[in-house]
Write an enzyme that holds these catalytic residues in place. Structure first.
Site: not given
Ligand code: RB5
Length: 149
Positions: A12-13, A69, A71, A102, A113, A137
């Site tokens: 995103d921005h 993004c 986060t 895994h 950020r 796995h």
């Protein structure tokens, strides 16, 4: 170049600069980068970008996807709604390696950020260098897939 060496990138921005840095970094390693934007910094909606990248991976057009993004969380949640996608947010190289070994992750999400550029590139390198270990796995990854059906 085959889909096996093709990676889709989107953000995103909040993560355009880091996305460009990752694009240049992995293109320099020989990956065929499909950068689906956005190209300009206007505020945008991360679910659209997460879905668009995820569909490239789910269709087999791209082997992996890297999405970003602020986060890394929101775009990851959107990508994981697309059938066949296993995407994890990573802020350290160990986790990035483990989600390949895994969990057979086919997408990596990063928070622009949260992590700086140097750490982000190390995370990307760890993700791309690792291989799925299969065995027990695979049993567990198949259980994740069963949840989709
Ligand atoms: C945008 O402000 C922000 O909410 C987004 O980049 C992301 O962090 C959401 O998970």
């Amino acid at each position: 170049m085959t889909a096996n060496k093709r990676i889709v990138l989107s953000s995103d921005h909040a993560a355009i600069g880091l996305r460009h840095a990752i694009s240049a970094h992995i293109a320099g390693q020989g990956w065929d980068v499909v950068d689906i934007g956005p190209a300009t910094p206007e505020s945008t909606h991360y679910p659209e970008h997460g879905e668009a990248a995820a569909r490239r991976v789910a269709s087999g057009d791209c082997r992996f996807g890297i999405i970003l993004c602020g986060t890394g969380q929101g775009i990851m949640m959107a990508a994981n709604k697309v059938k066949g996608i296993r995407c994890g947010v990573c802020a350290d190289p160990f986790s990035a390696r483990m989600i390949r070994q895994h969990n057979d992750a086919n997408m990596l999400s990063l928070g622009a950020r949260v992590v700086g550029e140097g750490l982000a590139l190390d995370i990307v390198d760890a993700f791309l260098a690792a291989n799925f270990e299969g065995g027990r796995h695979a049993t567990r990854v198949n259980m994740i897939t069963a949840l989709e059906n």
